[in-house]
Scaffold this motif. Structure first.
Motif, PDB file in Angstrom:
ATOM      1  N   ASP A  26      68.990  11.859  45.459  1.00 17.45           N
ATOM      2  CA  ASP A  26      68.941  10.651  44.671  1.00 17.45           C
ATOM      3  C   ASP A  26      69.493   9.551  45.531  1.00 17.45           C
ATOM      4  OD1 ASP A  26      68.240   9.093  42.881  1.00 17.45           O
ATOM      5  OD2 ASP A  26      69.995   9.912  41.327  1.00 17.45           O
ATOM      6  N   CYS A  27      68.648   8.716  45.876  1.00 10.25           N
ATOM      7  CA  CYS A  27      68.876   7.519  46.711  1.00 10.25           C
ATOM      8  C   CYS A  27      68.886   6.242  45.928  1.00 10.25           C
ATOM      9  CB  CYS A  27      67.889   7.400  47.784  1.00 10.25           C
ATOM     10  SG  CYS A  27      67.839   8.738  49.072  1.00 10.25           S
ATOM     11  N   ASN A  37      61.171   4.404  44.208  1.00 13.13           N
ATOM     12  CA  ASN A  37      62.664   5.270  44.381  1.00 13.13           C
ATOM     13  C   ASN A  37      62.238   6.631  44.484  1.00 13.13           C
ATOM     14  OD1 ASN A  37      64.261   3.051  43.954  1.00 13.13           O
ATOM     15  ND2 ASN A  37      64.495   3.129  41.629  1.00 13.13           N
ATOM     16  N   ASP A  38      61.217   6.960  43.642  1.00 14.14           N
ATOM     17  CA  ASP A  38      60.587   8.396  44.084  1.00 14.14           C
ATOM     18  C   ASP A  38      60.165   8.648  45.459  1.00 14.14           C
ATOM     19  OD1 ASP A  38      61.323   9.030  41.332  1.00 14.14           O
ATOM     20  OD2 ASP A  38      59.435   8.774  40.725  1.00 14.14           O
ATOM     21  N   VAL A  39      59.418   7.485  45.984  1.00 12.66           N
ATOM     22  CA  VAL A  39      58.847   7.505  47.428  1.00 12.66           C
ATOM     23  C   VAL A  39      60.170   7.477  48.357  1.00 12.66           C
ATOM     24  CG1 VAL A  39      57.675   6.232  49.124  1.00 12.66           C
ATOM     25  CG2 VAL A  39      56.733   6.503  46.583  1.00 12.66           C
ATOM     26  N   VAL A  40      61.134   6.916  47.993  1.00 14.00           N
ATOM     27  CA  VAL A  40      62.274   6.670  49.127  1.00 14.00           C
ATOM     28  C   VAL A  40      62.995   8.180  48.879  1.00 14.00           C
ATOM     29  CG1 VAL A  40      64.686   5.614  49.447  1.00 14.00           C
ATOM     30  CG2 VAL A  40      62.579   4.279  48.706  1.00 14.00           C
ATOM     31  N   ASN A  41      63.040   8.709  47.966  1.00 16.45           N
ATOM     32  CA  ASN A  41      63.795  10.044  47.638  1.00 16.45           C
ATOM     33  C   ASN A  41      63.003  11.073  48.182  1.00 16.45           C
ATOM     34  OD1 ASN A  41      65.759   9.087  45.881  1.00 16.45           O
ATOM     35  ND2 ASN A  41      64.824   9.661  44.005  1.00 16.45           N
ATOM     36  N   SER A  42      61.833  11.028  48.355  1.00 12.77           N
ATOM     37  CA  SER A  42      60.887  12.054  48.955  1.00 12.77           C
ATOM     38  C   SER A  42      61.001  11.845  50.471  1.00 12.77           C
ATOM     39  CB  SER A  42      59.466  12.163  48.754  1.00 12.77           C
ATOM     40  OG  SER A  42      59.371  12.254  46.901  1.00 12.77           O
ATOM     41  N   ALA A  52      69.379   2.938  52.527  1.00 14.87           N
ATOM     42  CA  ALA A  52      69.640   3.432  51.191  1.00 14.87           C
ATOM     43  C   ALA A  52      70.935   4.436  51.448  1.00 14.87           C
ATOM     44  CB  ALA A  52      68.557   4.054  50.913  1.00 14.87           C
ATOM     45  N   MET A  53      71.700   4.513  50.306  1.00 17.21           N
ATOM     46  CA  MET A  53      72.672   5.451  50.132  1.00 17.21           C
ATOM     47  C   MET A  53      72.279   6.473  49.333  1.00 17.21           C
ATOM     48  SD  MET A  53      76.891   5.017  49.641  1.00 17.21           S
ATOM     49  CE  MET A  53      76.781   4.521  47.967  1.00 17.21           C
ATOM     50  N   CYS A  54      72.303   7.822  49.765  1.00 19.24           N
ATOM     51  CA  CYS A  54      71.740   8.942  48.877  1.00 19.24           C
ATOM     52  C   CYS A  54      72.718  10.148  48.501  1.00 19.24           C
ATOM     53  CB  CYS A  54      70.635   9.606  49.723  1.00 19.24           C
ATOM     54  SG  CYS A  54      69.237   8.668  50.272  1.00 19.24           S
ATOM     55  N   LEU A  55      72.622  10.414  47.441  1.00 17.17           N
ATOM     56  CA  LEU A  55      73.354  11.459  46.768  1.00 17.17           C
ATOM     57  C   LEU A  55      72.779  12.820  47.186  1.00 17.17           C
ATOM     58  CD1 LEU A  55      75.878  12.910  45.185  1.00 17.17           C
ATOM     59  CD2 LEU A  55      74.567  12.394  43.134  1.00 17.17           C
ATOM     60  N   ILE A  56      73.326  13.863  47.866  1.00 13.43           N
ATOM     61  CA  ILE A  56      72.689  14.926  48.190  1.00 13.43           C
ATOM     62  C   ILE A  56      73.131  16.074  47.349  1.00 13.43           C
ATOM     63  CG2 ILE A  56      71.790  16.578  50.000  1.00 13.43           C
ATOM     64  CD1 ILE A  56      72.593  14.140  51.983  1.00 13.43           C
ATOM     65  N   ALA A  57      72.768  16.405  46.261  1.00 15.05           N
ATOM     66  CA  ALA A  57      73.500  16.970  45.255  1.00 15.05           C
ATOM     67  C   ALA A  57      73.220  18.654  45.652  1.00 15.05           C
ATOM     68  CB  ALA A  57      72.621  17.129  43.882  1.00 15.05           C
ATOM     69  N   ILE A  58      72.163  19.003  46.579  1.00 18.33           N
ATOM     70  CA  ILE A  58      72.062  20.373  46.974  1.00 18.33           C
ATOM     71  C   ILE A  58      73.184  20.893  47.773  1.00 18.33           C
ATOM     72  CG2 ILE A  58      70.647  19.937  48.763  1.00 18.33           C
ATOM     73  CD1 ILE A  58      70.175  22.781  46.655  1.00 18.33           C
ATOM     74  N   ASN A  59      73.758  19.996  48.485  1.00 21.48           N
ATOM     75  CA  ASN A  59      74.954  20.291  49.536  1.00 21.48           C
ATOM     76  C   ASN A  59      76.132  20.909  48.699  1.00 21.48           C
ATOM     77  OD1 ASN A  59      73.635  19.904  51.923  1.00 21.48           O
ATOM     78  ND2 ASN A  59      74.392  17.938  52.200  1.00 21.48           N
ATOM     79  N   ILE A  60      76.162  20.587  47.385  1.00 20.68           N
ATOM     80  CA  ILE A  60      77.149  21.261  46.732  1.00 20.68           C
ATOM     81  C   ILE A  60      77.260  22.599  46.644  1.00 20.68           C
ATOM     82  CG2 ILE A  60      78.332  21.397  44.233  1.00 20.68           C
ATOM     83  CD1 ILE A  60      77.306  18.364  43.774  1.00 20.68           C
ATOM     84  N   ILE A  61      76.107  23.347  46.487  1.00 24.16           N
ATOM     85  CA  ILE A  61      75.834  24.649  46.503  1.00 24.16           C
ATOM     86  C   ILE A  61      75.729  24.992  48.041  1.00 24.16           C
ATOM     87  CG2 ILE A  61      74.074  26.331  46.239  1.00 24.16           C
ATOM     88  CD1 ILE A  61      73.284  24.985  43.588  1.00 24.16           C
ATOM     89  N   ASN A  62      75.299  24.441  48.998  1.00 23.65           N
ATOM     90  CA  ASN A  62      75.102  24.692  50.441  1.00 23.65           C
ATOM     91  C   ASN A  62      76.325  24.910  51.015  1.00 23.65           C
ATOM     92  OD1 ASN A  62      72.222  24.651  50.407  1.00 23.65           O
ATOM     93  ND2 ASN A  62      72.125  22.629  51.161  1.00 23.65           N
TER      94      ASN A  62
END
Length: 398
Positions: A48-49, A59-64, A257-267
Motif C-alpha cells: 500500500d503506497c 494509487n492502484d497502478v502505483v501499488n501494482s 512514494a512511501m510503501c507499506l509492505i504488509a506481507i513482510n510481517i509474515i515473511n
C-alpha cells in the motif's frame, strides 16, 4: 489370524529419523510457509503506497507497479534513530554517494518456498522409486514389534517365514549392493539439498540469510527504539518506490512514494524460523553422514551396531553370520533388526546362522537349536523367587 497381523503390522522402513526430518517435516514446513505467504486477506493488501494524487485508480497502478518492480531502502539510513532522524528504518531521501538496496523478491517468495519444499521430498521419492518395495517384500509381516507383548507364541507361522527369509538371504548374499548404494546416495542427496537451500536462499535475499538469525538474536535484548532490527533491513515494512508518469503537458513526472509492505510481517517470521530449522537440520545431517561414513569404512563398528539389536546369547551366531557379509548385507540385516522386535530378530538370526552353516545332505533342525538358545539364562526372562522354587519342586518330583 491373517487379518489380525495385517492390522497390527508396522509399515517397515529402511530410512532413519534424519531422513524423515527432510521429506516429512521440512517438506511440510515449506508447504505451510507457502500457504502463509498467500494469506493476504489476513494482513490486508500486499503493498500500500502513499502518493500525493487523490485517485484510487492511480494509487492502484502505483501499488501494482511497486509490488512488481520492487521497492528500495537507503543503507545509510538504517542506523539512524527512528522518529527523529528518519520516519522508518532505511526510509529517507538518498544522496548521490549512498548505496541503495532494492527489494524485488516479494512476488517470488511463494514460488521459491514451494519449489524448495518439493526439493526436500525428491530424495525420498527417488529412493522409493529405485527401491521398488524390495524391503517391504522381504520382511513381509515380520515387522510386528510390541503389539503381541511377550506372548510371541501367537506369532502366526513365524518359523516358516524365518526359514524362507533365511534361504533368501543365503541365496542373495552380496546381491543387494545396488540397493544399498542407492540408499547411501539418497542420504548424501539430503545433505546436498539442505546446503543448497541455505545458499540459494542467501542469494535470493541479497546475501543476508546466512547471518540473518544470528543478527536477529544478537539485538533481541536491546532497546527497540535504539537498535537496528535486522528483520527491518532484510524485510522492510516501509520502503520507498519511484514512479514515473506523464503530466498534463506531456512532461515526465517523478513521484517518490512511501510503501507499506504488509506481507513482510509474515515473511520475516517465516524466514527466521526457516533459518533456525535449516541450520539445525544441516548440522544433524552432517553428523549423520559422518556416522554413515564410519559404518562404510569400519566393519567392526558395523558389527557392534548390529550386536545391539540382538540378545547376548545370539551374538555368537551373529558373529558367524557377519563373517562373510558385505556392507549391503549388513544394511539389510540392520534394517530388519530395526523393524523387528528384539526377540523376534534374535530368533531369526539363529535360523539364518543355521541356514548359512548347513551343508547339503546334512540338514539341521532350527527349532531344536532355537529351544537350546531359549533355555540359556541370559536369553529368557529371569524367574522370580517363587517361580524358581516351584521349578525346583517340579524337577525333584520328576
Amino acid at each position: 489370524m491373517d487379518i489380525l497381523f495385517e492390522d497390527t503390522a508396522i509399515k517397515p522402513v529402511v530410512d532413519n529419523l534424519v531422513f524423515r526430518l527432510h521429506y516429512r517435516y521440512t517438506y511440510i514446513f515449506f508447504l505451510a510457509a507457502t500457504l502463509l505467504t498467500t494469506l493476504y486477506d489476513a494482513i490486508g493488501d500486499q503493498i500500500d503506497c502513499l502518493t500525493d494524487v487523490d485517485s484510487d485508480s492511480f494509487n492502484d497502478v502505483v501499488n501494482s507497479y511497486c509490488f512488481i518492480m520492487g521497492t528500495f531502502t537507503v543503507d545509510r539510513l538504517h542506523g539512524l534513530q527512528v522518529g527523529q532522524q528518519v520516519p522508518h528504518p532505511g526510509v529517507g531521501p538518498p544522496e548521490v554517494q549512498d548505496s541503495i538496496t532494492y527489494h524485488t523478491y516479494y512476488q517470488w517468495v511463494p514460488f521459491v518456498l514451494f519449489m524448495q519444499g518439493v526439493m526436500f521430498y525428491v530424495p525420498h521419492w527417488l529412493w522409493k522409486l529405485s527401491e521398488g518395495g524390495l524391503f517391504r517384500h522381504i520382511i513381509q509381516n515380520l515387522s510386528i514389534r510390541d503389539y503381541l507383548g511377550e506372548n510371541l507364541g501367537r506369532y502366526f507361522k513365524k518359523e516358516e517365514r524365518f526359514r524362507a527369509l533365511a534361504k533368501y538371504l543365503k541365496r542373495t548374499m552380496n546381491g543387494h549392493r545396488t540397493w544399498a548404494y542407492k540408499f547411501f546416495f539418497c542420504e548424501l542427496l539430503n545433505l546436498g539439498v539442505v546446503v543448497a537451500t541455505l545458499f540459494f536462499t542467501d542469494w535470493f535475499l541479497g546475501g543476508e540469510f546466512l547471518t540473518y538469525g544470528t543478527r536477529v538474536f544478537a539485538v533481541a535484548g536491546l532497546d527497540p527504539e535504539n537498535r537496528t532490527d535486522p528483520m527491518s533491513y532484510v524485510f522492510p515494512r516501509m520502503a520507498k518506490c519511484t514512479f514515473k508518469s506523464f503530466g498534463p503537458s506531456g512532461t515526465i513526472q517523478v513521484r517518490d512514494a512511501m510503501c507499506l509492505i504488509a506481507i513482510n510481517i509474515i515473511n520475516e517470521k517465516i524466514y527466521l524460523f526457516l533459518w533456525v530449522w535449516l541450520v539445525l537440520l544441516t548440522a544433524l545431517t552432517s553428523l549423520w553422514m559422518v556416522y554413515r561414513l564410519l559404518t562404510i569404512l569400519l566393519p567392526p563398528f558395523r558389527k557392534q551396531l548390529l550386536k545391539l539389536r540382538v540378545d547376548k546369547s545370539v551374538r555368537g551366531s551373529l558373529q558367524e553370520v557377519l563373517r562373510g557379509a558385505s556392507l549391503s548385507d549388513w544394511l539389510l540385516l540392520y534394517s530388519l533388526g530395526k523393524n523387528m522386535e528384539r526377540r523376534v530378530f534374535s530368533e531369526f538370526i539363529i535360523f539364518l546362522h543355521l541356514e548359512l552353516t548347513s551343508f547339503p545332505g546334512v540338514p539341521k533342525d532350527p527349532e531344536e537349536e532355537l529351544k537350546q538358545q531359549l533355555l540359556r539364562e541370559d536369553f529368557i526372562r529371569p524367574e522370580k523367587p517363587k517361580e524358581r522354587e516351584r521349578t525346583k519342586r517340579v524337577k525333584a518330583y520328576a
